[in-house]
Design a protein around this motif. Structure first.
Motif, PDB file in Angstrom:
ATOM      1  N   ILE A 122       0.837  -1.199   0.000  1.00 25.92           N
ATOM      2  CA  ILE A 122       0.000   0.000   0.000  1.00 25.92           C
ATOM      3  C   ILE A 122       0.872   1.250   0.000  1.00 25.92           C
ATOM      4  CG2 ILE A 122      -1.665   1.339   1.355  1.00 25.92           C
ATOM      5  CD1 ILE A 122      -2.777  -1.382   2.350  1.00 25.92           C
ATOM      6  N   ALA A 123       1.909   1.253   0.838  1.00 30.13           N
ATOM      7  CA  ALA A 123       2.813   2.395   0.883  1.00 30.13           C
ATOM      8  C   ALA A 123       3.468   2.614  -0.472  1.00 30.13           C
ATOM      9  CB  ALA A 123       3.872   2.169   1.962  1.00 30.13           C
ATOM     10  N   SER A 124       3.890   1.549  -1.126  1.00 36.76           N
ATOM     11  CA  SER A 124       4.515   1.654  -2.439  1.00 36.76           C
ATOM     12  C   SER A 124       3.556   2.236  -3.475  1.00 36.76           C
ATOM     13  CB  SER A 124       5.008   0.279  -2.888  1.00 36.76           C
ATOM     14  OG  SER A 124       5.527   0.319  -4.198  1.00 36.76           O
ATOM     15  N   PHE A 125       2.295   1.821  -3.429  1.00 36.48           N
ATOM     16  CA  PHE A 125       1.293   2.344  -4.366  1.00 36.48           C
ATOM     17  C   PHE A 125       1.200   3.865  -4.279  1.00 36.48           C
ATOM     18  CE2 PHE A 125      -3.079   3.710  -5.219  1.00 36.48           C
ATOM     19  CZ  PHE A 125      -3.297   3.183  -6.487  1.00 36.48           C
ATOM     20  N   HIS A 126       1.317   4.398  -3.065  1.00 35.41           N
ATOM     21  CA  HIS A 126       1.200   5.840  -2.861  1.00 35.41           C
ATOM     22  C   HIS A 126       2.546   6.559  -2.866  1.00 35.41           C
ATOM     23  CE1 HIS A 126      -3.101   5.864  -1.933  1.00 35.41           C
ATOM     24  NE2 HIS A 126      -2.914   4.775  -1.212  1.00 35.41           N
ATOM     25  N   GLY A 127       3.635   5.831  -3.124  1.00 31.23           N
ATOM     26  CA  GLY A 127       4.941   6.463  -3.170  1.00 31.23           C
ATOM     27  C   GLY A 127       5.492   6.837  -1.822  1.00 31.23           C
ATOM     28  N   ALA A 128       5.128   6.102  -0.781  1.00 31.28           N
ATOM     29  CA  ALA A 128       5.591   6.383   0.575  1.00 31.28           C
ATOM     30  C   ALA A 128       6.598   5.325   1.016  1.00 31.28           C
ATOM     31  CB  ALA A 128       4.419   6.423   1.544  1.00 31.28           C
ATOM     32  N   GLU A 129       7.386   5.667   2.037  1.00 27.83           N
ATOM     33  CA  GLU A 129       8.385   4.740   2.558  1.00 27.83           C
ATOM     34  C   GLU A 129       7.750   3.602   3.332  1.00 27.83           C
ATOM     35  OE1 GLU A 129      12.022   4.757   5.854  1.00 27.83           O
ATOM     36  OE2 GLU A 129      11.312   6.660   5.017  1.00 27.83           O
ATOM     37  N   HIS A 130       6.784   3.931   4.173  1.00 30.44           N
ATOM     38  CA  HIS A 130       6.195   2.917   5.026  1.00 30.44           C
ATOM     39  C   HIS A 130       4.776   3.343   5.388  1.00 30.44           C
ATOM     40  CE1 HIS A 130       6.406  -0.732   7.294  1.00 30.44           C
ATOM     41  NE2 HIS A 130       7.734  -0.781   7.253  1.00 30.44           N
ATOM     42  N   GLY A 254      -9.298   7.044  -4.677  1.00 28.28           N
ATOM     43  CA  GLY A 254     -10.141   6.462  -5.714  1.00 28.28           C
ATOM     44  C   GLY A 254     -10.778   7.480  -6.635  1.00 28.28           C
ATOM     45  N   VAL A 255     -10.809   8.746  -6.226  1.00 32.02           N
ATOM     46  CA  VAL A 255     -11.537   9.767  -6.982  1.00 32.02           C
ATOM     47  C   VAL A 255     -10.605  10.666  -7.777  1.00 32.02           C
ATOM     48  CG1 VAL A 255     -13.175  11.688  -6.809  1.00 32.02           C
ATOM     49  CG2 VAL A 255     -13.404   9.719  -5.296  1.00 32.02           C
ATOM     50  N   ILE A 256      -9.472  11.062  -7.187  1.00 37.42           N
ATOM     51  CA  ILE A 256      -8.527  11.911  -7.900  1.00 37.42           C
ATOM     52  C   ILE A 256      -7.139  11.297  -7.812  1.00 37.42           C
ATOM     53  CG2 ILE A 256      -9.830  14.042  -7.608  1.00 37.42           C
ATOM     54  CD1 ILE A 256      -8.053  14.770  -5.294  1.00 37.42           C
ATOM     55  N   GLY A 257      -6.261  11.759  -8.689  1.00 37.72           N
ATOM     56  CA  GLY A 257      -4.900  11.243  -8.713  1.00 37.72           C
ATOM     57  C   GLY A 257      -4.751  10.072  -9.658  1.00 37.72           C
ATOM     58  N   PRO A 258      -3.503   9.722 -10.015  1.00 41.53           N
ATOM     59  CA  PRO A 258      -3.270   8.575 -10.904  1.00 41.53           C
ATOM     60  C   PRO A 258      -3.783   7.283 -10.275  1.00 41.53           C
ATOM     61  CG  PRO A 258      -1.209   9.355  -9.899  1.00 41.53           C
ATOM     62  CD  PRO A 258      -2.254  10.367  -9.582  1.00 41.53           C
ATOM     63  N   LYS A 259      -4.684   6.615 -10.993  1.00 41.94           N
ATOM     64  CA  LYS A 259      -5.327   5.386 -10.505  1.00 41.94           C
ATOM     65  C   LYS A 259      -5.996   5.589  -9.148  1.00 41.94           C
ATOM     66  CE  LYS A 259      -2.573   2.191 -13.231  1.00 41.94           C
ATOM     67  NZ  LYS A 259      -1.771   0.950 -13.268  1.00 41.94           N
ATOM     68  N   GLY A 260      -6.438   6.834  -8.888  1.00 41.80           N
ATOM     69  CA  GLY A 260      -7.149   7.134  -7.652  1.00 41.80           C
ATOM     70  C   GLY A 260      -6.265   7.198  -6.430  1.00 41.80           C
ATOM     71  N   ALA A 261      -4.981   7.519  -6.603  1.00 44.17           N
ATOM     72  CA  ALA A 261      -4.034   7.505  -5.484  1.00 44.17           C
ATOM     73  C   ALA A 261      -4.160   8.719  -4.580  1.00 44.17           C
ATOM     74  CB  ALA A 261      -2.601   7.397  -6.006  1.00 44.17           C
ATOM     75  N   GLY A 262      -4.958   9.728  -4.960  1.00 45.10           N
ATOM     76  CA  GLY A 262      -5.185  10.863  -4.080  1.00 45.10           C
ATOM     77  C   GLY A 262      -4.520  12.150  -4.554  1.00 45.10           C
ATOM     78  N   LEU A 263      -4.770  13.223  -3.811  1.00 47.18           N
ATOM     79  CA  LEU A 263      -4.289  14.558  -4.190  1.00 47.18           C
ATOM     80  C   LEU A 263      -2.771  14.662  -4.122  1.00 47.18           C
ATOM     81  CD1 LEU A 263      -4.964  17.545  -4.899  1.00 47.18           C
ATOM     82  CD2 LEU A 263      -4.976  17.991  -2.431  1.00 47.18           C
ATOM     83  N   VAL A 264      -2.163  14.129  -3.081  1.00 42.19           N
ATOM     84  CA  VAL A 264      -0.714  14.227  -2.944  1.00 42.19           C
ATOM     85  C   VAL A 264      -0.024  13.624  -4.157  1.00 42.19           C
ATOM     86  CG1 VAL A 264       1.276  13.467  -1.578  1.00 42.19           C
ATOM     87  CG2 VAL A 264      -0.764  14.319  -0.428  1.00 42.19           C
ATOM     88  N   CYS A 265      -0.502  12.473  -4.617  1.00 45.47           N
ATOM     89  CA  CYS A 265       0.069  11.840  -5.806  1.00 45.47           C
ATOM     90  C   CYS A 265      -0.292  12.606  -7.070  1.00 45.47           C
ATOM     91  CB  CYS A 265      -0.392  10.393  -5.907  1.00 45.47           C
ATOM     92  SG  CYS A 265       0.272   9.318  -4.609  1.00 45.47           S
ATOM     93  N   GLU A 266      -1.491  13.159  -7.123  1.00 46.59           N
ATOM     94  CA  GLU A 266      -1.897  13.968  -8.274  1.00 46.59           C
ATOM     95  C   GLU A 266      -0.948  15.138  -8.474  1.00 46.59           C
ATOM     96  OE1 GLU A 266      -4.045  15.858 -11.378  1.00 46.59           O
ATOM     97  OE2 GLU A 266      -4.131  13.798 -10.643  1.00 46.59           O
ATOM     98  N   LEU A 267      -0.515  15.751  -7.376  1.00 41.75           N
ATOM     99  CA  LEU A 267       0.369  16.917  -7.444  1.00 41.75           C
ATOM    100  C   LEU A 267       1.846  16.531  -7.429  1.00 41.75           C
ATOM    101  CD1 LEU A 267      -1.520  19.257  -4.929  1.00 41.75           C
ATOM    102  CD2 LEU A 267      -1.674  19.235  -7.435  1.00 41.75           C
ATOM    103  N   PRO A 379      -8.988  22.050 -12.741  1.00 44.48           N
ATOM    104  CA  PRO A 379      -8.433  20.888 -13.463  1.00 44.48           C
ATOM    105  C   PRO A 379      -9.173  19.599 -13.171  1.00 44.48           C
ATOM    106  CG  PRO A 379      -6.998  21.538 -11.647  1.00 44.48           C
ATOM    107  CD  PRO A 379      -8.034  22.614 -11.776  1.00 44.48           C
ATOM    108  N   PHE A 380      -9.749  19.482 -11.986  1.00 48.27           N
ATOM    109  CA  PHE A 380     -10.592  18.327 -11.661  1.00 48.27           C
ATOM    110  C   PHE A 380     -11.635  18.786 -10.654  1.00 48.27           C
ATOM    111  CE2 PHE A 380      -6.779  18.156  -9.021  1.00 48.27           C
ATOM    112  CZ  PHE A 380      -7.305  18.181  -7.747  1.00 48.27           C
ATOM    113  N   LEU A 381     -12.745  18.070 -10.627  1.00 48.65           N
ATOM    114  CA  LEU A 381     -13.866  18.429  -9.762  1.00 48.65           C
ATOM    115  C   LEU A 381     -14.048  17.350  -8.695  1.00 48.65           C
ATOM    116  CD1 LEU A 381     -16.326  19.553 -12.576  1.00 48.65           C
ATOM    117  CD2 LEU A 381     -14.921  21.032 -11.128  1.00 48.65           C
TER     118      LEU A 381
END
Length: 484
Positions: A122-130, A254-267, A379-381
């Motif tokens: 899960i951490a890897s999916f979101h680009g986090a260490e742990h 699930g709503v925003i970001g690449p594959k729904g990964a969220g705002l932090v990943c979107e930005l 850019p997204f709603l």
């Protein structure tokens, strides 16, 4: 003008009927009648009943035939998806010898191999260490804020952060806890500047300012200007790392970001944000919360968050439900639903703002939809849409929407600030353009009825749907909910 109506009285559809019925004071049970303990409880409940803010624990009916769901948190439709169910069962089937219950407390012997590997995935999916999985996002927020801030740190939080964040902040070791105006970059700069000017330890980078924000705010549906806030923080921090952010992404997964990964990943801000909290009880079709962070922060929670130290670990089926949901995200199964939400929200705003009654409704103060402003330029709603009318009319608008077979929810204090009650609508991937169009038309039908009432051309002082509900309430000897 008359307030009655010759048509038969009618209770509101759905579970809201039980909420109204439960506002009637309850007769004390015989065994409890003389008990000080129960008498005091009943007095507190009666006070809540008298304010029309009594909540009933009843079965939902937003998924019943004939009722259109513009309320539930199942944004992507995974909660009712056959594919989602099949993936969960397949995940269980890959480990036929799984243990149903947890093996023990998390910090003693409860971190089994499957749980540890799932957390890393899960951490890897979101680009986090742990990261660390918990029973709910509420627990996750409380764990973060009770474990991470150190004595002398300062907590700076958006005025509209969630109750779970506020609960954690209240229990925090930080003494200074300061609010900044909601989503205001200028307000954030002013308050952060005051902190740096008055706090020598922060200024000398011996203590930290921890900033609490949400990606999408649950009651207003607006998006945090996270990039701009980070830039302001950098102006003061100057690379010293003494301003750190905690982002609650409960409504963005699930709503925003690449594959729904969220705002932090979107930005693309994964390396800039210290802590991210995700919730699985909405778009993912599961339950639980997750804290994305460094190994050091994870270890802080394991050592200082009492809700973790003194709780058992998540069970295998609990983790499998979350992991199987992530597989659907990772495989791109939900991308079409994610795009569908964007399309439907755009369709909602286009239908709303192009309606012939829209200008007059705004001018008269009968309808305000803050997110409709400049919606084309974003850019997204977001899927959460607050709908305001005059405060005294909020129940009337809600009854009309409910009478039109659309399930929304009237948000009242203390969920929202005093004087800011509103109807909260949520659009889902499984809603249709026709449902959205009919929903908008239902709102404007009510507006037109209210215009007639206000200009004196109607013989009634209360709109049609509310009259029917109030007639039923009179039969039941009930009051409140805007009843004259």
């Amino acid at each position: 003008m008359a307030t009655d109506h010759p048509e038969p009285a009618a209770p509101p559809v759905g579970p809201f009927i039980f909420r109204i019925l439960d506002t009637k004071s309850q007769e004390p049970q015989a065994a409890h009648a003389q008990s000080t303990f129960y008498r005091n409880l009943d007095e507190a409940l009666d006070l809540r009943r008298s304010s029309s803010n009594f909540y009933s624990v009843v079965e939902n009916t937003w998924d019943a035939d004939g009722i259109t769901d513009f309320y539930s948190g199942d944004m992507l439709g995974l909660g009712k998806s056959d594919v989602r169910r099949a993936e969960f069962l397949a995940e269980l089937g890959r480990f036929p010898d799984f243990t149903v219950g947890p093996t023990g407390a998390r910090v003693i012997d409860g971190t089994y191999s499957y749980l540890k590997k799932s957390e890393l995935e899960i951490a890897s999916f979101h680009g986090a260490e742990h990261g660390m999985l918990m029973s709910s996002a509420f627990e996750a927020n409380v764990a973060v804020w009770t474990a991470v801030p150190r004595p002398g740190d300062v907590i700076l939080y958006d005025a509209l952060v969630h109750a779970s964040t506020r609960e954690g902040i209240k229990q925090s070791l930080a003494i200074d806890k300061v609010e900044f105006p909601h989503n205001s970059v200028d307000g954030f700069r002013r308050v952060l500047g005051d902190i740096f000017a008055s706090n020598r330890l922060v200024r000398e980078a011996k203590r930290t300012v921890l900033v609490a924000v949400e990606s999408i705010y649950s009651m207003d549906g607006d998006v945090c200007p996270l990039q701009e806030l980070l830039e302001v923080a950098d102006e003061f921090s100057r690379g010293q790392g003494n301003v750190q952010f905690v982002v609650d992404e409960a409504h963005s997964l699930g709503v925003i970001g690449p594959k729904g990964a969220g705002l932090v990943c979107e930005l693309g801000l994964q390396k800039e944000i210290a802590i991210v909290v995700h919730s699985y009880g909405k778009a993912l079709g599961a339950v639980g919360g997750f804290v994305l962070a460094s190994t050091s922060i994870r270890d802080m929670m394991a050592n200082f968050a009492r809700s973790i130290i003194y709780s058992t670990s998540p069970s295998f089926p609990f983790v499998a439900a979350i992991k199987s949901g992530y597989k659907l995200l990772r495989d791109g199964h939900t991308e079409e639903a994610q795009e569908r939400i964007q399309h439907l929200v755009r369709f909602f705003f286009e239908t709303l703002t192009s309606h012939s009654v829209w200008p007059a409704a705004q001018q008269m103060g009968l309808l305000l939809v803050p997110l409709a402003k400049d919606w084309e330029e974003r850019p997204f709603l977001t899927h959460i849409i607050p709908i305001f009318t005059r405060q005294k009319y909020n129940w009337w608008l809600f009854f009309h929407i409910l009478d039109s077979n659309f399930c929304t929810f009237p948000m009242e204090h203390p969920i929202v600030p005093l004087g800011q009650r509103r109807i909260r609508a949520v659009l889902h991937a499984y809603n249709t353009e026709d449902e959205v169009r009919k929903f908008v038309n239902a709102i404007f039908t009510w507006v037109e009825e209210m215009v007639s009432i206000e200009n004196g051309s109607s013989e009634y002082a209360v709109p049609h749907a509310a009259r029917r509900v109030y007639a039923w309430m009179a039969q039941e000897k009930l009051t409140g909910f805007g009843k004259p």
